[in-house]
Design a protein around this motif. Structure first.
Motif, short mmCIF file in Angstrom:
data_model
loop_
_atom_site.label_atom_id
_atom_site.label_comp_id
_atom_site.label_asym_id
_atom_site.label_seq_id
_atom_site.Cartn_x
_atom_site.Cartn_y
_atom_site.Cartn_z
N VAL A 200 -29.00 -27.86 25.20
CA VAL A 200 -28.74 -27.37 26.55
C VAL A 200 -28.14 -25.96 26.46
CG1 VAL A 200 -27.38 -27.70 28.64
CG2 VAL A 200 -28.38 -29.68 27.49
N GLN A 201 -28.68 -25.09 27.30
CA GLN A 201 -28.14 -23.73 27.36
C GLN A 201 -27.87 -23.35 28.81
OE1 GLN A 201 -30.78 -21.00 25.26
NE2 GLN A 201 -29.36 -21.03 23.52
N LEU A 202 -26.73 -22.73 29.04
CA LEU A 202 -26.39 -22.18 30.33
C LEU A 202 -26.10 -20.70 30.12
CD1 LEU A 202 -23.94 -24.94 31.63
CD2 LEU A 202 -26.37 -24.71 32.13
N GLN A 203 -26.95 -19.86 30.69
CA GLN A 203 -26.85 -18.42 30.48
C GLN A 203 -26.35 -17.75 31.75
OE1 GLN A 203 -27.60 -16.81 27.47
NE2 GLN A 203 -26.68 -15.02 28.46
N ALA A 204 -25.10 -17.33 31.74
CA ALA A 204 -24.51 -16.67 32.90
C ALA A 204 -24.72 -15.17 32.83
CB ALA A 204 -23.02 -16.99 32.99
N SER A 205 -24.93 -14.56 33.99
CA SER A 205 -25.11 -13.11 34.06
C SER A 205 -24.69 -12.63 35.44
CB SER A 205 -26.58 -12.75 33.80
OG SER A 205 -27.42 -13.34 34.78
N LEU B 291 -20.61 -9.17 44.40
CA LEU B 291 -21.41 -9.41 43.19
C LEU B 291 -22.07 -10.76 43.35
CD1 LEU B 291 -19.09 -8.41 40.17
CD2 LEU B 291 -21.21 -7.27 40.84
N ARG B 292 -23.21 -10.93 42.68
CA ARG B 292 -23.84 -12.24 42.62
C ARG B 292 -24.01 -12.64 41.17
NH1 ARG B 292 -29.73 -14.56 44.61
NH2 ARG B 292 -30.45 -13.36 42.82
N LEU B 293 -23.40 -13.74 40.81
CA LEU B 293 -23.53 -14.29 39.47
C LEU B 293 -24.69 -15.28 39.45
CD1 LEU B 293 -19.80 -14.99 38.55
CD2 LEU B 293 -21.08 -12.86 38.38
N SER B 294 -25.37 -15.31 38.31
CA SER B 294 -26.46 -16.26 38.10
C SER B 294 -26.18 -17.07 36.85
CB SER B 294 -27.79 -15.52 37.93
OG SER B 294 -28.11 -14.75 39.07
N CYS B 295 -26.66 -18.28 36.84
CA CYS B 295 -26.54 -19.14 35.66
C CYS B 295 -27.86 -19.88 35.50
CB CYS B 295 -25.39 -20.11 35.82
SG CYS B 295 -25.23 -21.30 34.46
N ALA B 296 -28.61 -19.49 34.48
CA ALA B 296 -29.90 -20.10 34.20
C ALA B 296 -29.71 -21.26 33.23
CB ALA B 296 -30.86 -19.07 33.61
N ALA B 297 -30.19 -22.44 33.62
CA ALA B 297 -30.02 -23.64 32.81
C ALA B 297 -31.33 -24.03 32.13
CB ALA B 297 -29.54 -24.80 33.69
N SER B 298 -31.22 -24.48 30.90
CA SER B 298 -32.39 -24.98 30.18
C SER B 298 -31.96 -26.13 29.29
CB SER B 298 -33.02 -23.86 29.33
OG SER B 298 -32.11 -23.37 28.39
N GLY B 299 -32.92 -27.01 29.00
CA GLY B 299 -32.64 -28.13 28.12
C GLY B 299 -32.03 -29.33 28.82
N LEU B 300 -31.96 -29.30 30.14
CA LEU B 300 -31.49 -30.46 30.88
C LEU B 300 -32.34 -30.63 32.12
CD1 LEU B 300 -29.88 -29.11 33.47
CD2 LEU B 300 -28.01 -28.95 31.84
N THR B 301 -32.26 -31.82 32.72
CA THR B 301 -32.97 -32.07 33.97
C THR B 301 -32.08 -31.54 35.09
OG1 THR B 301 -33.96 -34.05 33.02
CG2 THR B 301 -34.08 -33.80 35.41
N PHE B 302 -32.38 -30.32 35.51
CA PHE B 302 -31.50 -29.55 36.38
C PHE B 302 -31.15 -30.31 37.66
CE2 PHE B 302 -29.39 -25.82 37.61
CZ PHE B 302 -29.75 -25.45 38.90
N TYR C 168 -19.87 -31.28 31.26
CA TYR C 168 -20.23 -31.57 29.88
C TYR C 168 -20.74 -30.35 29.12
CZ TYR C 168 -21.63 -34.80 26.19
OH TYR C 168 -21.75 -35.48 25.00
N TYR C 169 -21.43 -29.45 29.85
CA TYR C 169 -22.02 -28.27 29.23
C TYR C 169 -21.43 -27.02 29.87
CZ TYR C 169 -25.48 -31.73 27.82
OH TYR C 169 -26.10 -32.84 27.30
N TRP C 170 -21.18 -26.01 29.01
CA TRP C 170 -20.57 -24.78 29.48
C TRP C 170 -21.35 -23.57 29.01
CZ3 TRP C 170 -16.13 -24.59 32.52
CH2 TRP C 170 -15.50 -25.82 32.74
N GLY C 171 -21.43 -22.56 29.85
CA GLY C 171 -22.03 -21.29 29.47
C GLY C 171 -21.02 -20.39 28.79
N GLN C 172 -21.46 -19.20 28.45
CA GLN C 172 -20.63 -18.31 27.64
C GLN C 172 -19.72 -17.42 28.46
OE1 GLN C 172 -23.50 -17.54 28.75
NE2 GLN C 172 -23.56 -15.34 29.12
#
Length: 123
Positions: A1-6, A17-28, A111-115
């Protein structure tokens, strides 16, 4: 699982500002998603969360009325729109995926956290 914040950056007080968090490796669509933040020398704190369905957003009192959380199922992405920013909003912002479907303010439910992505608001 990856959570990519930007989307973080430097903005003047009153700006947006608008933050985004792209999720992969899970059933969103199964997971509630949340945003937390941590300022230097302080503990990480809850900012906003949204349920698995995209309904029932939940906000910390300090951001209520200024921040909006949303999610795009087609893009597996959760957003945090931040308006009327204040210097006290300066922090590293983290997105997280919950182990359940309901929005929660408790870190232990995630359970999962981005950077993290840094937001700096100048006065």
């Amino acid at each position: 699982v990856q959570l990519q914040a930007s989307g973080g950056g430097l903005v003047q007080a009153g700006g947006s500002l608008r933050l985004s968090c792209a999720a992969s490796g899970l059933t969103f669509s199964n997971n509630a998603m949340g945003w937390f933040r941590q300022a230097p020398g302080k503990e990480r704190e809850f900012v906003a969360a949204i349920s698995w369905s995209g309904s029932a957003p939940y906000y910390a009192d300090s951001v209520k009325g200024r921040f909006t959380i949303s999610r795009d199922f087609a893009k597996n992405t959760v957003y945090l729109q931040m308006n009327s920013l204040k210097p006290e909003d300066t922090a590293n912002y983290y997105c997280a995926a919950s182990s359940g479907g309901y929005a929660s303010s408790r870190e232990r439910d995630y359970y999962y956290w981005g950077q993290g992505t840094q937001v700096t608001v100048s006065s």
